[in-house]
Design an enzyme around this catalytic site. Structure first.
Site, PDB file in Angstrom:
ATOM      1  N   PHE A 142       0.847  -1.195   0.000  1.00 50.79           N
ATOM      2  CA  PHE A 142       0.000   0.000   0.000  1.00 50.79           C
ATOM      3  C   PHE A 142       0.881   1.244   0.000  1.00 50.79           C
ATOM      4  O   PHE A 142       1.907   1.281   0.690  1.00 50.79           O
ATOM      5  CB  PHE A 142      -0.880  -0.047   1.257  1.00 50.79           C
ATOM      6  CG  PHE A 142      -1.977   0.967   1.280  1.00 50.79           C
ATOM      7  CD1 PHE A 142      -3.141   0.766   0.552  1.00 50.79           C
ATOM      8  CD2 PHE A 142      -1.859   2.122   2.034  1.00 50.79           C
ATOM      9  CE1 PHE A 142      -4.167   1.703   0.581  1.00 50.79           C
ATOM     10  CE2 PHE A 142      -2.881   3.062   2.064  1.00 50.79           C
ATOM     11  CZ  PHE A 142      -4.036   2.854   1.331  1.00 50.79           C
ATOM     12  N   ASP A 219       1.595  -4.603   8.980  1.00 52.59           N
ATOM     13  CA  ASP A 219       0.427  -3.770   8.713  1.00 52.59           C
ATOM     14  C   ASP A 219      -0.777  -4.705   8.644  1.00 52.59           C
ATOM     15  O   ASP A 219      -0.832  -5.601   7.793  1.00 52.59           O
ATOM     16  CB  ASP A 219       0.624  -3.020   7.391  1.00 52.59           C
ATOM     17  CG  ASP A 219      -0.531  -2.083   7.081  1.00 52.59           C
ATOM     18  OD1 ASP A 219      -1.686  -2.412   7.436  1.00 52.59           O
ATOM     19  OD2 ASP A 219      -0.288  -1.027   6.474  1.00 52.59           O
ATOM     20  N   TYR A 244     -11.437   1.075  10.346  1.00 52.20           N
ATOM     21  CA  TYR A 244     -12.615   1.429   9.531  1.00 52.20           C
ATOM     22  C   TYR A 244     -12.906   0.424   8.428  1.00 52.20           C
ATOM     23  O   TYR A 244     -13.881   0.557   7.724  1.00 52.20           O
ATOM     24  CB  TYR A 244     -12.479   2.838   8.942  1.00 52.20           C
ATOM     25  CG  TYR A 244     -11.167   3.107   8.231  1.00 52.20           C
ATOM     26  CD1 TYR A 244     -10.935   2.651   6.942  1.00 52.20           C
ATOM     27  CD2 TYR A 244     -10.145   3.815   8.861  1.00 52.20           C
ATOM     28  CE1 TYR A 244      -9.744   2.886   6.302  1.00 52.20           C
ATOM     29  CE2 TYR A 244      -8.947   4.066   8.235  1.00 52.20           C
ATOM     30  CZ  TYR A 244      -8.749   3.592   6.949  1.00 52.20           C
ATOM     31  OH  TYR A 244      -7.555   3.825   6.325  1.00 52.20           O
ATOM     32  N   LYS A 245     -12.041  -0.581   8.259  1.00 45.06           N
ATOM     33  CA  LYS A 245     -12.308  -1.595   7.235  1.00 45.06           C
ATOM     34  C   LYS A 245     -13.150  -2.705   7.862  1.00 45.06           C
ATOM     35  O   LYS A 245     -14.315  -2.485   8.154  1.00 45.06           O
ATOM     36  CB  LYS A 245     -10.986  -2.087   6.644  1.00 45.06           C
ATOM     37  CG  LYS A 245     -10.320  -0.984   5.808  1.00 45.06           C
ATOM     38  CD  LYS A 245      -8.927  -1.292   5.330  1.00 45.06           C
ATOM     39  CE  LYS A 245      -8.377  -0.095   4.549  1.00 45.06           C
ATOM     40  NZ  LYS A 245      -6.931  -0.144   4.364  1.00 45.06           N
ATOM     41  N   ARG A 393     -11.829  -4.853  -6.828  1.00 46.94           N
ATOM     42  CA  ARG A 393     -11.713  -5.648  -5.607  1.00 46.94           C
ATOM     43  C   ARG A 393     -13.108  -5.954  -5.083  1.00 46.94           C
ATOM     44  O   ARG A 393     -13.927  -5.046  -4.909  1.00 46.94           O
ATOM     45  CB  ARG A 393     -10.915  -4.900  -4.538  1.00 46.94           C
ATOM     46  CG  ARG A 393      -9.468  -4.640  -4.923  1.00 46.94           C
ATOM     47  CD  ARG A 393      -8.661  -4.138  -3.731  1.00 46.94           C
ATOM     48  NE  ARG A 393      -9.270  -2.964  -3.120  1.00 46.94           N
ATOM     49  CZ  ARG A 393      -8.800  -2.349  -2.032  1.00 46.94           C
ATOM     50  NH1 ARG A 393      -7.705  -2.824  -1.435  1.00 46.94           N
ATOM     51  NH2 ARG A 393      -9.388  -1.291  -1.532  1.00 46.94           N
TER      52      ARG A 393
HETATM   53  C1  LIG Z   1      -6.208   1.107   4.360  1.00 50.73           C
HETATM   54  C2  LIG Z   1      -4.732   0.937   4.524  1.00 50.73           C
HETATM   55  C3  LIG Z   1      -3.960   1.927   5.130  1.00 50.73           C
HETATM   56  C4  LIG Z   1      -4.598   3.214   5.530  1.00 50.73           C
HETATM   57  O1  LIG Z   1      -3.783   4.130   6.187  1.00 50.73           O
HETATM   58  P1  LIG Z   1      -4.500   5.390   6.835  1.00 50.73           P
HETATM   59  O2  LIG Z   1      -3.442   6.140   7.512  1.00 50.73           O
HETATM   60  O3  LIG Z   1      -5.580   4.881   7.740  1.00 50.73           O
HETATM   61  O4  LIG Z   1      -5.129   6.166   5.710  1.00 50.73           O
HETATM   62  C5  LIG Z   1      -2.609   1.673   5.341  1.00 50.73           C
HETATM   63  N1  LIG Z   1      -2.047   0.502   4.942  1.00 50.73           N
HETATM   64  C6  LIG Z   1      -2.777  -0.462   4.332  1.00 50.73           C
HETATM   65  C7  LIG Z   1      -2.127  -1.738   3.932  1.00 50.73           C
HETATM   66  C8  LIG Z   1      -4.135  -0.269   4.093  1.00 50.73           C
HETATM   67  O5  LIG Z   1      -4.843  -1.200   3.470  1.00 50.73           O
END
Ligand SMILES: *Cc1c(COP(=O)(O)O)cnc(C)c1O
Length: 425
Positions: A142, A219, A244-245, A393
């Protein structure tokens, strides 16, 4: 296969799977979404538990409205707000992370927590051995994870060593073994790839990194609330993730950070703030880290933004993460069958592992022109998301999704590819 025949057969399959689903009754505990045919983006933003609305209102009217400043320190229904980072962190740890208490806090955003924990690990590694200056990370990870490690490497005079993966795959323990050594400070990887949904072999990756003497930061954004985790048993050093996921905490709800207990006295995160200081209300000179996990907190905890998460955790506790994972594998497995039957003939490729035990909570499919197709799906109430390159997705959330919903959503996609809607555009 005609659309009608296919739909009939598969719709009956979906109905049978729903009838046998032990988590099906929990779907009624979510707010309805009028006009939505299929919500397939639980991997990006979970749906609200219905009681969230009353809980937020009650919080504003009662907790905030009447307790006022006393809420921070005096006991209330969910304890003094001052203690929420650890209190909610412990609930996440017990419900979703497979971690004992006192190692997890709710704070900041994932990006900020990743930064704080990665910096802490890189600094500790270099302090113990200046030769350790390399961060190992994944080139397909990501974006925020990549930017954070690049920033830290630049800031601390180190470098990043990238592991490359295929679009449909993810990082293997062997790759970690081959990229780590006496120069490695930290391995930062996603447990589940945001792109392919590849579920990495976390315990073997942790062991590989530890054999090289490096710290590991996982992560868990796509893992928390979706797959079973055992951070304690796997000896994970550090972890961060969003709520939030699959944890349904609401848009921009705070992140969580995990630091293994025996590292809490060794690692020092870089954003020294008053809320992570020992005895913050003395307002005294100099920073003295609070004991334990608390020092990961920097500033005032995001209390209001954490309220929806409390309702969502109640639901996850009722369901149990093992049942959630079992349904998740079944949902994406069913989606995979439909993709093979309906979409593969249209040139749609699967960019996710086919074996359930290698797959996280979503299924990624690809075909040139999918960006426009996602717009057409959204217009018809079918809500997956789009990721470069040309990928859709499909992330059904086990607590809130049904097999019929997956069926109905993919049937709309099939019909679009049959030319019905695409020609209109
Ligand atoms: C959704 C996601 C994030 C989000 O980071 P935020 O700081 O909450 O915006 C980070 N890493 C991964 C792998 C994600 O899927």
């Amino acid at each position: 296969m005609t659309a009608a025949t296919g739909t009939g057969t598969w719709a009956e399959r979906a109905a049978a799977l729903d009838a046998a689903d032990p988590l099906a009754p929990l779907r009624a505990r979510f707010l309805p979404a009028p006009g939505v045919v299929a919500y397939l983006d639980g991997n990006s933003l979970g749906r609200p538990v219905a009681s969230t609305a009353t809980r937020l209102e009650e919080f504003v009217r009662e907790a905030w409205g009447t307790r006022l400043i006393r809420g921070w320190t005096e006991d209330g229904p969910d304890g003094p707000w001052m203690g929420w980072p650890e209190r909610v962190g412990d609930r996440i740890a017990a419900t979703a992370l497979g971690a004992g208490p006192g190692q997890t806090v709710l704070a900041d955003s994932t990006t900020v927590v990743l930064y704080k924990l990665a910096r802490a690990a890189v600094d500790a590694a270099a302090a113990a051995d200046p030769a350790r200056s390399v961060i190992v990370a994944c080139a397909e990870d990501f974006p925020t994870d990549r930017y954070v490690v690049e920033g830290i490497a630049a800031e601390r005079g180190g470098s990043v060593r990238w592991i490359e993966t295929s679009l449909a795959g993810g990082v293997t323990p062997e790759q970690v073994r081959n990229t780590t050594g006496p120069d490695t400070a930290l391995v930062l990887l996603s447990h589940i790839s945001y792109r392919s949904g590849w579920l990495a072999d976390a315990p073997a990756i942790v062991a590989a990194a530890h054999d090289a003497g490096a710290y590991v930061l996982l992560d868990l954004c796509h893992s928390a609330g979706s797959v079973e985790l055992a951070l304690d048993a796997w000896r994970v050093d550090l972890a961060a993730g969003c709520t939030y996921k699959f944890l349904n905490g609401g848009p921009g709800s705070p992140a969580f950070g995990f630091v293994r207990r025996d590292l809490q006295t060794v690692l020092r995160q870089p954003i020294q703030g008053w809320m992570g200081r020992h005895d913050p209300f003395t307002m005294g000179p100099g920073y003295l880290p609070a004991g334990g996990i608390r020092h990961v907190v920097s500033g005032t905890p995001p209390i209001l933004a954490a309220v929806p998460l409390l309702a969502a955790l109640d639901l996850l506790e009722d369901a149990g993460i093992a049942a959630v994972r079992a349904k998740s594998v079944a949902l994406t497995g069913f989606a995979l069958e439909l993709v093979d039957a309906w979409l593969a003939p249209h040139g749609v490729d699967v960019l996710s592992p086919r074996e359930g035990h290698h797959r996280g909570g979503h299924l990624t499919i690809r075909r040139p022109g999918f960006r426009a197709v996602v717009d057409a799906l959204w217009a018809r109430g079918v809500l997956p998301d789009y990721r470069e390159p040309d990928a859709i997705r499909i992330g059904p959330a086990p607590l809130s999704s049904s097999f019929t919903e997956v069926h109905d959503g993919l049937a709309v996609l099939r019909d679009l590819l049959d030319g019905v809607g695409v020609q209109k555009r």
